[in-house]
Scaffold this active site. Structure first.
Site, short mmCIF file in Angstrom:
data_model
loop_
_atom_site.label_atom_id
_atom_site.label_comp_id
_atom_site.label_asym_id
_atom_site.label_seq_id
_atom_site.Cartn_x
_atom_site.Cartn_y
_atom_site.Cartn_z
CD GLU A 81 -61.30 -7.52 20.67
OE1 GLU A 81 -62.47 -7.16 19.86
OE2 GLU A 81 -61.21 -7.15 21.75
CB CYS A 118 -56.92 -1.65 23.19
SG CYS A 118 -57.48 -3.29 23.92
#
Ligand SMILES: NC(=O)c1ccc[n+]([C@@H]2O[C@H](COP(=O)([O-])OP(=O)(O)OC[C@H]3O[C@@H](n4cnc5c(N)ncnc54)[C@H](O)[C@@H]3O)[C@@H](O)[C@H]2O)c1
Length: 478
Positions: free
Chosen positions: A164, A288
């Site tokens: 990201e 994650c």
């Protein structure tokens, strides 16, 4: 090719937009009708640099649309990507309910008009490729007029490695593409799909140029479903461990009077180690690392193996997040009634993502201890208000305002704009000029000249500032 992407989150939206930019005709599907309504208006619900611009180009290139009707999209598609969330359950195992639902619905929507490839892009426990195939078959059987054997499809695992904040560049210029499948035919479809990316046969968007020296061909790793699934977990486990290692070294550096950034430069220049992911700080976060490491530990446990390195990696990260409170207590003793200004909320710069962000834990602890929290983040404040409304934070419209009358400020997220702050002016806003630099963003000497009592992570400067020990020897400029 005609492509469906199921799930319009951070991964699905970027994947869909990039594939359309490469010339494929893409439909992105989500069960969240509000998200789809926004996307149809070109209003992207997540913050990702360059995504709005690339969406405009993608519409002119292959074409992209957004719908809630999964069945219609699957019926028209050659390739179906599943990019739904796989968040952790309280046990640490991955919640597969979204994946299961997407796979079943995909099966139910299939007909015999073409051979389709269903690609799992979500990060899933080893063995999910087989599960997806079983669920697709169940979906086909559920009220489908077609006979199962008449419908041709293959299942692939194509794990995602984008980060990201730099997702467009990571997707257009990847280090590698991993494709796992049982059948050669399935792999061939994905190789064809990714051909423009592999051969870099596209004009780079002006806002995301091809990096200098980028290879002429992107390596494609073709393997089995199981190995592809394992590659993703192993990659994230290694990266989490690498940061954890840097943090542990920083903690030791702080004890012995060494400087962690210099030590990490010293080891990172070794080509066997590499310089990236060695920045010490207040711990990693995001959706994650934590969930994937925990999930991998569970998988190992299912096979009777205790993954000790992974356990340690999580433990080091947990401790690292407590450092901020510890350092504030060392400086201020009492936190009750103090005002603490936080610079940054997002788990890392260039995103609005707050999932498992260290800021949240720090805020909760500060509030529990009776401190007042002022915070500024260039992008993530709306998300924080919306998702964590119970946290009593005073949101500020600038870093300067977050520092107003504060007893200390804490740099939580290393947004580039914080690097350019006029620290002299910031310190003048404050009741006490204490700076806890949770990401080692600032030059300790400059912070001190600006009037700050500076405290970084694993920096020998911490000791110099306290006048406890002599200056550590410095390396030549690197
Ligand atoms: N975010 C990252 O940086 C990143 C990087 C690599 C891999 N991954 C993995 O990719 C997967 C997706 O992550 P994300 O961050 O994009 O998740 P996300 O939560 O941002 O998005 C998931 C989307 O899927 C939608 N969805 C859920 N069930 C659905 C269904 N049955 N049909 C249609 N849509 C459905 C949700 O509404 C949501 O919009 C996860 O497994 C994650 O681990 C994420």
């Amino acid at each position: 090719m005609r492509v469906t992407v199921i799930g319009t989150g951070y991964v699905g939206t970027v994947t869909g937009v990039c594939l359309a930019y490469l010339g494929h005709q893409v439909t992105c599907v989500d069960t969240d009708d509000k998200k789809i309504a926004r996307l149809q208006q070109h209003d992207i619900p997540i913050y990702e640099p360059g995504l709005t611009e690339l969406l405009a180009l993608a519409e002119k290139s292959g074409g992209i649309d957004f719908r809630t009707d999964l069945a219609a999209a699957v019926a028209e598609s050659d390739v179906i990507f599943i990019a739904v969330g796989t968040p952790p359950l309280p046990t640490g195992e991955a919640n597969l309910s979204y994946l299961e639902s997407a796979a079943r619905s995909t099966g139910a929507a299939m007909d015999a008009s073409r051979y389709r490839v269903v690609v799992n892009k979500s990060t899933v426990p080893v063995g999910c490729g087989n599960l997806v195939e079983t669920l697709i078959r169940e979906g086909i059987r559920d009220g489908n007029p077609w006979k199962e054997r008449e419908i041709g499809f293959g299942v692939a695992s194509n794990p995602e490695f984008l980060r990201e904040g730099s997702a467009i560049g990571d997707s257009l210029y990847p280090d590698r593409i991993v494709v796992g499948a049982q059948e050669e035919r399935t792999i061939k479809v994905l190789k064809d799909l990714y051909q423009p990316l592999v051969k870099q046969q596209f004009d780079p968007p002006s806002f995301c140029p091809r990096p200098a020296g980028f290879p002429k061909a992107v390596p494609v790793v073709t393997t089995t479903l199981t190995s592809a699934e394992m590659i993703k977990y192993a990659a994230n486990a290694f990266l989490a461990m690498k940061i954890g290692f840097a943090n542990e070294m920083a903690n030791i550096c702080e004890k012995v009077g060494a400087d962690a950034p210099e030590v990490m430069t010293g080891i990172g220049l070794d080509s066997r180690i590499g310089i990236s992911f060695l920045n010490a700080g207040i711990g990693w976060g995001g959706s994650c690392f934590g969930k994937d490491v925990q999930s991998l530990m569970h998988i190992a446990g299912d096979y009777g193996y205790q993954a000790r390195l992974l356990e340690a990696s999580l433990a080091v990260n947990r401790l690292q997040r407590q450092l901020v409170i510890q350092k504030l207590q060392e400086k201020l003793y009492i936190l009750k009634g103090r005002t603490i200004g936080l610079l940054g909320l997002a788990f890392k710069p260039n995103t609005d993502d707050l999932r498992d962000a260290p800021s949240l834990q720090i805020i909760e602890r500060l509030l529990q201890m009776g401190a007042r929290v002022r915070a500024f983040d260039p992008i993530a404040m709306d998300a924080c208000r919306e998702q964590y409304g119970h946290l009593k934070i005073t949101y500020c419209d600038s870093a300067m305002s977050a520092a107003e009358d504060a007893d200390a400020i804490v740099l939580v997220t290393e947004w580039p704009e914080f690097r350019d702050l006029d620290l002299g002016l910031v310190s003048k806003q404050m009741a006490q000029s204490i700076l806890v630099d949770g990401r080692n963003l600032f030059d300790p000497a400059a912070a001190r000249i600006a009037g700050f009592d500076y405290c970084g992570i694993g920096r020998s400067e911490n000791l110099r500032g306290n006048g406890k020990r002599g200056a550590a020897p410095r390396v030549a400029s690197v």
